[in-house]
Design a protein around this motif. Structure first.
Motif, PDB file in Angstrom:
ATOM      1  N   ILE A 270       0.929  -1.466  -0.035  1.00 22.61           N
ATOM      2  CA  ILE A 270       0.202   0.145  -0.208  1.00 22.61           C
ATOM      3  C   ILE A 270       0.807   1.316  -0.249  1.00 22.61           C
ATOM      4  CG2 ILE A 270      -1.878   1.173   1.171  1.00 22.61           C
ATOM      5  CD1 ILE A 270      -2.681  -1.584   2.728  1.00 22.61           C
ATOM      6  N   VAL A 271       0.822   2.354  -0.748  1.00 20.37           N
ATOM      7  CA  VAL A 271       1.674   3.418  -1.055  1.00 20.37           C
ATOM      8  C   VAL A 271       0.951   4.823  -1.353  1.00 20.37           C
ATOM      9  CG1 VAL A 271       1.647   3.068  -3.322  1.00 20.37           C
ATOM     10  CG2 VAL A 271       3.096   4.682  -1.912  1.00 20.37           C
ATOM     11  N   PHE A 272       0.839   5.719  -0.332  1.00 21.73           N
ATOM     12  CA  PHE A 272       0.483   6.519  -0.688  1.00 21.73           C
ATOM     13  C   PHE A 272       2.058   8.314  -0.326  1.00 21.73           C
ATOM     14  CE2 PHE A 272       0.120   4.858   3.769  1.00 21.73           C
ATOM     15  CZ  PHE A 272       0.003   6.121   4.092  1.00 21.73           C
ATOM     16  N   PRO A 273       1.069   9.633  -1.359  1.00 18.88           N
ATOM     17  CA  PRO A 273       1.818   9.949  -1.015  1.00 18.88           C
ATOM     18  C   PRO A 273       1.413  11.389   0.609  1.00 18.88           C
ATOM     19  CG  PRO A 273       0.335  10.908  -2.540  1.00 18.88           C
ATOM     20  CD  PRO A 273       0.220   9.327  -2.388  1.00 18.88           C
ATOM     21  N   SER A 274       3.039  11.674   0.388  1.00 21.81           N
ATOM     22  CA  SER A 274       2.842  12.849   2.059  1.00 21.81           C
ATOM     23  C   SER A 274       2.425  14.377   1.706  1.00 21.81           C
ATOM     24  CB  SER A 274       4.220  13.059   2.507  1.00 21.81           C
ATOM     25  OG  SER A 274       5.457  13.888   1.329  1.00 21.81           O
ATOM     26  N   ASN A 275       2.058  14.740   0.747  1.00 24.54           N
ATOM     27  CA  ASN A 275       1.525  15.512  -0.061  1.00 24.54           C
ATOM     28  C   ASN A 275       0.514  15.324  -1.504  1.00 24.54           C
ATOM     29  OD1 ASN A 275       2.504  17.223   2.733  1.00 24.54           O
ATOM     30  ND2 ASN A 275       4.854  17.828   1.147  1.00 24.54           N
ATOM     31  N   GLY A 276       0.043  16.043  -0.856  1.00 23.39           N
ATOM     32  CA  GLY A 276      -0.920  16.568  -2.400  1.00 23.39           C
ATOM     33  C   GLY A 276      -1.493  15.408  -2.832  1.00 23.39           C
ATOM     34  N   GLU A 277      -1.771  15.304  -4.057  1.00 24.85           N
ATOM     35  CA  GLU A 277      -2.311  14.007  -4.946  1.00 24.85           C
ATOM     36  C   GLU A 277      -1.350  12.752  -5.247  1.00 24.85           C
ATOM     37  OE1 GLU A 277      -5.977  15.493  -6.986  1.00 24.85           O
ATOM     38  OE2 GLU A 277      -6.994  16.139  -5.050  1.00 24.85           O
ATOM     39  N   TRP A 278      -1.932  12.217  -6.107  1.00 24.56           N
ATOM     40  CA  TRP A 278      -1.200  11.283  -7.133  1.00 24.56           C
ATOM     41  C   TRP A 278      -0.830  12.243  -7.957  1.00 24.56           C
ATOM     42  CZ3 TRP A 278       2.645   8.012  -5.561  1.00 24.56           C
ATOM     43  CH2 TRP A 278       2.052   7.201  -5.170  1.00 24.56           C
TER      44      TRP A 278
END
Length: 335
Positions: A270-278
């Motif tokens: 599972i991965v997601f960015p620290s800020n903003g959107e992809w």
């Protein structure tokens, strides 16, 4: 003698008239005092009988938080929940402000239409919104707690419950005077956990799972451990199996060196960015890391079992956010 007799009789008559007059004044004064007292009593009764909302606002009670006893409103009407707006919304309470950080933004998933409070600025800015109760989590040490307390009565969540979203929800529900609503929300959440756990067990079984965050500021990957307050519940409550790198971690998160990336051979990532959107333009440089040969060599990448999640609620450990994570996991990992 006759003249003296008449004088005495006249004096007696005068005295009698004066006595009647004084008695009348005394009687009238007593009646006036009684009437005035009656009016005060009626006014007080009317105030208490016809202004229950005013009385509720005036009532207080003493509760114990992380730092000791604190006197709070029995029926708070204007609540500022710094970092705990998620729980307030779950209890059908709209906070007077929503926390904001210039680096991280706000928790968009809550969809709150309220002013933003910059947590990096002056706490005194909260005075503008006239809260009658402030609730803070572990992000407030004693110094900050005292500063918040100068604005309004402040309740700091006990340290020993901060890992458990159910306990946080129940505690906040008690503090704001909605214990029944708290029990209702927890019961629904626990039911959702049980249902999701069964479905994930059937679909994934003992296959290993890891959660990583793409740090936009320095183009690194942070591996989240089983104790992480944002994502640890997927192991402890949903029963997913942590990858060995995850289960062995003592810290909440650790930066993966480039050499360590091949060791992240989890079945699911599972991965997601620290800020903003992809899709945010400013994230393009960091996303090159997910296009590297090392990343593409991982089993989860090859098997199309890497799940790109939305950072707003994946970087929160609150009950609404966790419920949304469950929806994501069911959508991505079950048939």
């Amino acid at each position: 003698m006759a003249s003296l007799s008449k004088g005495i009789k006249g004096w007696g008559f005068t005295v009698m008239i004066m006595a009647v007059f004084i008695a009348g004044c005394s009687s009238n004064s007593g009646a006036a005092e009684e009437q005035a007292q009656s009016q005060v009593t009626e006014s007080t009764t009317a105030s208490s009988g016809n202004s229950s909302e005013t009385n509720q606002e005036a009532e207080t009670r003493v509760v114990q938080d992380e730092f000791g006893d604190v006197t709070i409103p029995a029926y708070p009407q204007r609540i500022a929940g710094i970092y705990v707006e998620d729980y307030l919304k779950a209890l059908d309470i709209t906070p007077v402000v929503q926390w904001y950080n210039p680096m991280w933004g706000v928790q968009e998933y809550l969809d709150l239409d309220v002013p933003q409070f910059d947590t990096t600025g002056s706490i005194e800015a909260l005075l503008e919104y006239d809260p009658d109760l402030i609730i803070v989590d572990g992000g407030a040490d004693m110094e900050k707690y005292e500063m918040y307390s100068k604005v309004a009565p402040t309740y700091r969540l006990p340290e020993d419950i901060l890992q458990d979203s159910n306990q946080i929800l129940t505690t906040i529900a008690e503090v704001v005077g909605k214990p029944d609503k708290g029990k209702e929300v927890v019961a629904a959440y626990e039911g959702k956990i049980a249902n999701a756990k069964a479905k994930l067990q059937e679909a994934v079984g003992s296959e290993s799972v890891a959660v990583v965050r793409l740090n936009i500021s320095d183009n690194t990957l942070a591996l989240f451990g089983i104790k992480n307050r944002f994502t640890g519940f997927i192991y402890s409550e949903l029963g997913l199996t942590p990858h060995p790198l995850v289960s062995e971690m003592e810290e909440y998160q650790e930066i993966l060196s480039e050499e360590a990336i091949p060791e992240l051979d989890a079945d699911h990532i599972i991965v997601f960015p620290s800020n903003g959107e992809w899709s945010s333009p400013e994230n393009k440089e960091a996303m090159k890391l997910l296009d590297s040969k090392l990343w593409k060599s991982l089993p989860a990448v090859k098997n199309n079992q890497v799940y790109m999640m939305e950072r707003s609620y994946w970087q929160s450990g609150a009950i609404t956010a966790n419920s949304m994570k469950i929806d994501d996991l069911l959508e991505k990992m079950t048939p």
